[in-house]
Design an enzyme around this catalytic site. Structure first.
Site, mmCIF file in Angstrom:
data_model
loop_
_atom_site.group_PDB
_atom_site.id
_atom_site.type_symbol
_atom_site.label_atom_id
_atom_site.label_comp_id
_atom_site.label_asym_id
_atom_site.label_seq_id
_atom_site.Cartn_x
_atom_site.Cartn_y
_atom_site.Cartn_z
ATOM 1 C CE LYS A 111 -4.352 -1.676 1.778
ATOM 2 N NZ LYS A 111 -5.462 -1.500 2.698
ATOM 3 C CE LYS A 193 -5.900 -8.190 -1.475
ATOM 4 N NZ LYS A 193 -6.389 -7.814 -0.209
ATOM 5 C CE LYS A 196 -12.255 -3.442 1.116
ATOM 6 N NZ LYS A 196 -13.103 -3.836 2.231
HETATM 7 P P1 TYM Z 1 -10.440 -5.960 4.434
HETATM 8 O O1 TYM Z 1 -11.517 -4.980 4.696
HETATM 9 O O2 TYM Z 1 -9.357 -5.600 3.482
HETATM 10 O O3 TYM Z 1 -11.068 -7.305 3.922
HETATM 11 C C1 TYM Z 1 -12.102 -7.941 4.648
HETATM 12 C C2 TYM Z 1 -11.899 -9.437 4.646
HETATM 13 O O4 TYM Z 1 -11.952 -9.946 3.307
HETATM 14 C C3 TYM Z 1 -10.809 -10.772 3.088
HETATM 15 N N1 TYM Z 1 -10.446 -10.704 1.668
HETATM 16 C C4 TYM Z 1 -10.345 -11.756 0.864
HETATM 17 N N2 TYM Z 1 -10.510 -13.060 1.082
HETATM 18 C C5 TYM Z 1 -10.340 -13.891 0.018
HETATM 19 N N3 TYM Z 1 -9.996 -13.461 -1.229
HETATM 20 C C6 TYM Z 1 -9.824 -12.139 -1.476
HETATM 21 N N4 TYM Z 1 -9.513 -11.728 -2.692
HETATM 22 C C7 TYM Z 1 -9.997 -11.220 -0.409
HETATM 23 N N5 TYM Z 1 -9.913 -9.874 -0.316
HETATM 24 C C8 TYM Z 1 -10.182 -9.573 0.978
HETATM 25 C C9 TYM Z 1 -9.740 -10.190 3.982
HETATM 26 O O5 TYM Z 1 -8.718 -11.125 4.238
HETATM 27 C C10 TYM Z 1 -10.537 -9.858 5.214
HETATM 28 O O6 TYM Z 1 -10.720 -10.997 6.017
HETATM 29 N N6 TYM Z 1 -7.423 -5.753 8.410
HETATM 30 C C11 TYM Z 1 -8.672 -6.273 7.923
HETATM 31 C C12 TYM Z 1 -9.867 -5.819 8.762
HETATM 32 C C13 TYM Z 1 -9.719 -6.020 10.225
HETATM 33 C C14 TYM Z 1 -9.786 -7.245 10.938
HETATM 34 C C15 TYM Z 1 -9.628 -6.924 12.307
HETATM 35 C C16 TYM Z 1 -9.972 -8.581 10.544
HETATM 36 C C17 TYM Z 1 -9.505 -5.033 11.147
HETATM 37 N N7 TYM Z 1 -9.470 -5.584 12.407
HETATM 38 C C18 TYM Z 1 -9.617 -7.905 13.305
HETATM 39 C C19 TYM Z 1 -9.982 -9.558 11.540
HETATM 40 C C20 TYM Z 1 -9.810 -9.226 12.894
HETATM 41 C C21 TYM Z 1 -8.879 -5.798 6.497
HETATM 42 O O7 TYM Z 1 -8.315 -4.839 6.049
HETATM 43 O O8 TYM Z 1 -9.825 -6.464 5.812
#
Ligand code: TYM
Length: 327
Positions: A111, A193, A196
């Protein structure tokens, strides 16, 4: 009973990657876990968000949590910024972490390298807030996609560090996912991957895309010139990604999906993948519209924040006592 915690950022659209890798896994877990599902808006502002968009995306994500089947009677659903314990423990965890540990995080590197503007300090500190999210609830089961595994590993390291310095308090969390949905690939560049934040909307499918758009995007998905349908992520990432999507949306094994398409062409594969996605998402989209417009959604979020805060406060008070914050 084990505790589950997960969060999704309300930034941009929610893709079928977020859905399969995380959200869809939340639903069965709420049946036999103490469950906390958070809309992590404080994580979202690690890159600038226009305020009206952030507000709308936050409500949309909350409505989507309910539309996929999260039940406020079984799970606590809340917005991160409404539970101030997250920021308070976040700061303490940040002070435990070392710069080098944070700079090593792959997501930070990606990022920050792709940014042309100044890099917000929050982007570096990001995983320490995520660690606080998890540790506040004593959660050990963390359903996430595999791009978050490194952050979970860091959470374990920081929890161990705290326990060592101030006495045992935290249990160590573990990531939870299925090998076939932990990394859904971009439709346009299956080496990457699905994301969004990808500037090309053809590369992802939003959970709220219309059937026509879903069909178009799947039709344009990258495949290869071999013409044979079988799973081989190394040599055939595009076709393998479509097979993974088919098996996940049809709730069948990858082997069954391969057998189903044996001897058939990519046209048939794409058509049936689109059908499977549309069939699964249509009822969610219908429920979403009603929930998004309802006042009930606000009540659920208000109650959720209260319940989450009551739980989080206990751990935060203990942490503050141990580090010497109490008089
Ligand atoms: P975020 O918002 O980027 O994504 C949310 C969740 O979606 C999963 N994900 C995917 N899984 C499979 N294939 C993909 N292409 C794909 N793109 C996204 C991410 O792995 C995630 O599980 N840091 C986290 C949010 C967060 C969090 C937490 C998660 C903040 N605090 C505590 C668990 C526990 C994030 O940026 O997710």
């Amino acid at each position: 009973m084990k505790t589950v915690f997960s969060g999704i950022q309300p930034s941009g659209v929610i893709t079928i990657g977020n859905y399969l890798g995380a959200m869809k896994q939340f639903v069965p877990l709420q049946e036999d876990h103490e469950s906390y599902f958070c809309i992590v808006n404080q994580h979202a502002i690690t890159v600038p968000q226009p305020p009206t968009e952030l507000r709308t995306n936050t409500r949309r994500l909350a409505a989507l949590y309910l539309a996929v089947g999260l039940d406020p009677e079984k799970a606590t659903i809340f917005i991160q910024s409404e539970v101030p314990e997250h920021a308070r423990l976040g700061w303490i965890v940040q002070c435990l972490a070392h710069m080098g540990e944070l700079e090593r995080m792959t997501q930070y590197k990606e990022k920050s390298q792709s940014r042309t503007e100044a890099i917000p300090a929050g982007l570096l500190a990001y995983p320490t807030l995520m660690a606080a999210d998890i540790l506040l609830y004593g959660a050990t089961v963390i359903p996430v996609g595999d791009d978050q595994s490194q952050h979970i590993e860091l959470t374990r390291l920081l929890a161990r560090r705290f326990n060592h310095l101030y006495g045992d308090l935290f249990t160590l969390p573990e990531g939870y996912n299925s090998p076939f949905t932990a990394r859904i690939r971009s439709l346009q560049d299956p080496e990457k991957k699905m994301s969004k934040s990808d500037p090309n909307p053809q590369s992802y499918i939003s959970v709220l895309d219309t059937p026509e758009i879903i069909r178009k995007k799947v039709k344009r998905a990258q495949t290869d010139s071999e013409g044979m349908i079988h799973f081989d992520m190394e040599k055939k990432p595009g076709v393998s990604n479509l097979l993974s999507l088919y098996s996940a949306f049809k709730r069948i094994s990858l082997q069954e999906a391969e057998t189903h398409f044996n001897g058939r062409g990519y046209g048939a594969l794409k058509e049936e993948v689109a059908d499977a996605i549309i069939e699964d998402l249509s009822p969610i989209q219908e429920r979403f519209q009603d929930i998004y417009a309802s006042n009930e959604l606000d009540d659920i979020l208000t109650q959720g924040a209260k319940k989450a805060s009551a739980k989080a406060r206990i751990v935060l008070e203990e942490v503050e006592k141990r580090i010497g914050f109490t008089r």
